[in-house]
Design a protein around this motif. Structure first.
Motif, PDB file in Angstrom:
ATOM      1  N   TYR A 209       2.843  11.135   7.433  1.00  0.00           N
ATOM      2  CA  TYR A 209       2.470   9.964   6.642  1.00  0.00           C
ATOM      3  C   TYR A 209       3.670   9.302   5.959  1.00  0.00           C
ATOM      4  N   MET A 210       4.803   9.985   5.921  1.00  0.00           N
ATOM      5  CA  MET A 210       5.994   9.430   5.292  1.00  0.00           C
ATOM      6  C   MET A 210       6.765   8.495   6.239  1.00  0.00           C
ATOM      7  N   ARG A 236       2.424   1.498   2.666  1.00  0.00           N
ATOM      8  CA  ARG A 236       1.754   1.830   1.403  1.00  0.00           C
ATOM      9  C   ARG A 236       2.404   3.010   0.705  1.00  0.00           C
ATOM     10  N   PHE A 237       2.783   4.036   1.473  1.00  0.00           N
ATOM     11  CA  PHE A 237       3.392   5.217   0.872  1.00  0.00           C
ATOM     12  C   PHE A 237       4.679   4.842   0.149  1.00  0.00           C
ATOM     13  N   ASN A 238       5.516   4.044   0.788  1.00  0.00           N
ATOM     14  CA  ASN A 238       6.790   3.654   0.180  1.00  0.00           C
ATOM     15  C   ASN A 238       6.593   2.788  -1.057  1.00  0.00           C
ATOM     16  N   VAL A 241       5.728   5.088  -3.851  1.00  0.00           N
ATOM     17  CA  VAL A 241       6.919   5.791  -4.343  1.00  0.00           C
ATOM     18  C   VAL A 241       7.725   4.885  -5.267  1.00  0.00           C
TER      19      VAL A 241
END
Length: 270
Positions: A209-210, A236-238, A241
């Motif tokens: 997912y990263m 979305r993950f970034n 973060v």
């Protein structure tokens, strides 16, 4: 635009995000100028794009670590009557290892490729964009430019933070005349980057997912610069973060960054 088709100049076009940008822009009907050090790869890509999309693809082999490289590229463009409408400043790499253990010429080359060359390209090409009242500049930065620097890649986050601030200023200065500038900030992207830095085995341990593909990053980047976004973090993950680190106190953010960076960097010599 004075040409029959818009023309895109892509640096670092021989692999990864650069290749993905070339394919995506050619699919949109752009002629392309492909620059990088590896001529054979560029010629192969140029042939593919001409055959698949019926566009003009020009190859200019160069090494942006050469202080005269940008001037030579722009001279070639002028000689061929090519006016750049889209500039994709993508060329880049990482220098692993503790700052003092790397020879200064290696750092100097890094500065030229990741900071000086893209800045000079923008300076040389933006005047024509302003005159034609149309232009797009995508500076490929990184999520690393939004979070604390890490040990083992001392200059990388600093260079990307510069590209973010530079892009913001360009956007403010030129949006009113139809020229959009955007700092595109991907996180972990599937490319050759980590093979070059020797961290592939560590990267393979990170959860799926990263990661994003180069194609996903490029599509988000094209959409962002067309909208007029001065800075855009992909995925979305970034974005989560980035938001998390923005809310943290500096000391906590640095501590977390130090712990996490050990997962994806080589060990220093003592």
């Amino acid at each position: 635009m004075s040409q029959a088709r818009p023309l895109s100049l892509i640096t670092g076009a021989s692999a990864g995000i650069g290749t993905a940008f070339a394919r995506a822009l050619a699919a949109r009907g752009h002629d392309v100028v492909l620059t990088a050090r590896r001529t054979e790869r560029l010629e192969t890509l140029a042939t593919e794009l001409r055959t698949t999309h019926g566009i003009n693809a020009t190859v200019i082999t160069n090494d942006l670590a050469d202080p005269h490289a940008v001037e030579q590229v722009c001279q070639t463009l002028d000689e061929r009557g090519l006016q750049v409408d889209w500039l994709i400043n993508n060329a880049g790499y990482g220098v692993p290892g503790r700052f003092d253990q790397v020879d200064w010429p290696v750092h100097a080359d890094f500065f030229r490729v990741l900071m000086t060359a893209p800045t000079e390209l923008a300076w040389r090409l933006i005047r024509g964009m302003r005159e034609r009242r149309y232009g797009r500049i995508v500076n490929v930065a990184s999520l690393a430019g939004h979070v604390p620097g890490t040990a083992g890649h001392t200059l990388y986050a600093a260079s990307k933070a510069y590209m973010i601030k530079f892009s913001q200023s360009l956007a403010l200065e030129n949006k009113a005349v139809g020229v959009h500038a955007c700092a595109l900030c991907p996180g972990f992207t599937k490319s050759e980057f980590h093979d070059v830095t020797g961290t592939r085995s560590m990267m393979n341990k990170l959860p799926a997912y990263m990661w994003q593909t180069a194609e996903q990053v490029v599509q988000e980047g094209i959409d962002a610069v067309e909208r007029g976004d001065a800075v855009y973090v992909t995925g979305r993950f970034n974005r989560a973060v980035k938001s998390l680190f923005k809310l943290m106190p500096d000391r906590m953010a640095l501590t977390l960054s130090a712990k996490q960076s050990k997962r994806y960097r080589t060990q220093d010599k003592r």
